[in-house]
Motif scaffolding. Structure first.
Motif, mmCIF file in Angstrom:
data_model
loop_
_atom_site.group_PDB
_atom_site.id
_atom_site.type_symbol
_atom_site.label_atom_id
_atom_site.label_comp_id
_atom_site.label_asym_id
_atom_site.label_seq_id
_atom_site.Cartn_x
_atom_site.Cartn_y
_atom_site.Cartn_z
ATOM 1 N N ARG A 1 0.845 -1.200 0.000
ATOM 2 C CA ARG A 1 0.000 0.000 0.000
ATOM 3 C C ARG A 1 0.877 1.245 0.000
ATOM 4 N NH1 ARG A 1 -5.393 -0.425 1.410
ATOM 5 N NH2 ARG A 1 -5.308 1.716 2.188
ATOM 6 N N TYR B 1 -2.441 3.771 -0.743
ATOM 7 C CA TYR B 1 -3.274 3.272 -1.847
ATOM 8 C C TYR B 1 -3.074 1.767 -1.986
ATOM 9 C CZ TYR B 1 -3.346 8.185 -3.416
ATOM 10 O OH TYR B 1 -3.491 9.540 -3.501
ATOM 11 N N ASP B 2 -4.173 1.009 -2.090
ATOM 12 C CA ASP B 2 -4.022 -0.400 -2.415
ATOM 13 C C ASP B 2 -4.007 -0.551 -3.942
ATOM 14 O OD1 ASP B 2 -6.660 -0.465 -3.430
ATOM 15 O OD2 ASP B 2 -7.485 -1.042 -1.485
ATOM 16 N N ALA C 1 -6.009 -1.849 -6.142
ATOM 17 C CA ALA C 1 -7.260 -1.503 -6.824
ATOM 18 C C ALA C 1 -7.460 0.005 -6.877
ATOM 19 C CB ALA C 1 -8.442 -2.171 -6.124
ATOM 20 N N GLN C 2 -7.094 0.716 -5.818
ATOM 21 C CA GLN C 2 -7.198 2.178 -5.806
ATOM 22 C C GLN C 2 -6.235 2.805 -6.805
ATOM 23 O OE1 GLN C 2 -6.617 2.645 -1.519
ATOM 24 N NE2 GLN C 2 -8.659 3.574 -1.364
ATOM 25 N N TYR D 1 -10.970 -0.143 -8.090
ATOM 26 C CA TYR D 1 -11.672 0.157 -6.845
ATOM 27 C C TYR D 1 -12.994 0.851 -7.171
ATOM 28 C CZ TYR D 1 -12.691 2.132 -2.258
ATOM 29 O OH TYR D 1 -13.287 2.475 -1.075
ATOM 30 N N VAL E 1 -11.414 7.436 -5.308
ATOM 31 C CA VAL E 1 -10.889 6.189 -4.742
ATOM 32 C C VAL E 1 -11.028 6.151 -3.228
ATOM 33 C CG1 VAL E 1 -9.270 5.944 -6.659
ATOM 34 C CG2 VAL E 1 -8.499 7.004 -4.525
#
Length: 286
Positions: A71, A75-76, A78-79, A155, A244
């Motif tokens: 992360r 942010y992961d 998908a984000q 996301y 997001v």
């Protein structure tokens, strides 16, 4: 015999944002129709944005894979994927660069005709730009997002208010971007050739707005300074962070409120610069 009423809606030069909405709506519709005629350019531009979307997405996903915890900057994956694909679509909606209409008209002297119209020059460019942005939102924002949804795990917002807040954020981004582009073009009133400021704006806009990478990747003090002291993060970074859901709801709302303040300030500054320019305007060639 009764006299004919020859009056027309007029936007006062000293109160450009307080008059009849009729000419504003007509100009916005004309901006939409103008850009809807360039169908091949729209298709080609969408294809280009999609190609660069794949490149940017794989780069940021590689960054996430190598980050501790997966992360980076909160942010992961998908984000980050949504950040990229929504950003590729918003690039044309916000339109950071490629607009030189005002500078060209100043250099040629055609801007004198704009001053005779019953619409303030700032409104005369803002309204069609909103029409252009609406066209881009439909035909340039949606295709990259659909491609991203097909090939990547994007996301999707989970808060009910995120989508309307995102739409409001995009509106403020378009208005703020037009304000800066107007100011950059308006340097031609004094320089007679705005290519230098426009090149500087082109080189810096994408970086400072968060196009190439999220500004949260920067050191915290620098990111906060850019957000508070400049309008640039509001052009792309803020709308994408809202979409997001990078921050809590209160922070989301605060970022959009900051956007609104910058958009209003930029429009007011553009109107002020226009008034000052009119006092010393020299039409080249007579």
């Amino acid at each position: 015999m009764d006299r004919l009423d020859a009056s027309m809606p007029r936007i006062c030069a000293y109160r450009p944002f307080r008059e009849s909405p009729a000419p504003f709506g007509a100009l916005a519709r004309s901006g939409f129709r103008r850009y809807s005629t360039y169908r091949q350019a729209t298709i080609a531009g969408s294809f280009t944005n999609i190609v660069f979307g794949f490149l940017r997405c794989y780069v940021l996903l590689a960054v996430a894979a190598g980050a501790v915890g997966g992360r980076p900057a909160g942010y992961d994956p998908a984000q980050l994927a949504m950040f990229v694909w929504a950003g590729q679509g918003l690039l044309t909606v916000v339109s950071l660069w490629g607009w030189s209409e005002l500078a060209d008209r100043i250099r040629s002297g055609e801007v004198t005709a704009d001053l005779l119209r019953p619409v303030h020059p700032v409104i005369g460019y803002l309204a069609p730009d909103l029409g252009r942005a609406l066209h881009a939102l439909i035909f340039r924002f949606v295709p990259p997002l659909v491609v991203g949804l097909i090939f990547f795990d994007l996301y999707l917002p989970g808060r009910w208010f995120t989508v309307p807040l995102f739409a409001l954020s995009v509106l403020f981004a378009v208005v703020g971007s037009l304000g800066v582009r107007f100011l950059v073009n308006a340097t031609a009133y004094w320089l007679h050739d705005a290519r230098g400021p426009m090149i500087l704006w082109t080189l810096s806009a994408g970086l400072l707005a968060g196009l190439y990478f999220p500004l949260r990747f920067l050191p915290g003090w620098l990111a906060v300074t850019l957000w508070v002291a400049t309008p640039f993060p509001g052009f792309l970074q803020t709308p994408l962070d809202v979409l997001v859901e990078r921050d809590p709801p209160s922070v989301q709302a605060g970022l959009v409120a900051l956007q609104a303040c910058w958009a209003a300030a930029l429009l007011a500054l553009a109107a002020f610069v226009q008034r000052r320019a009119e006092r010393r305007l020299v039409a080249q060639g007579g």
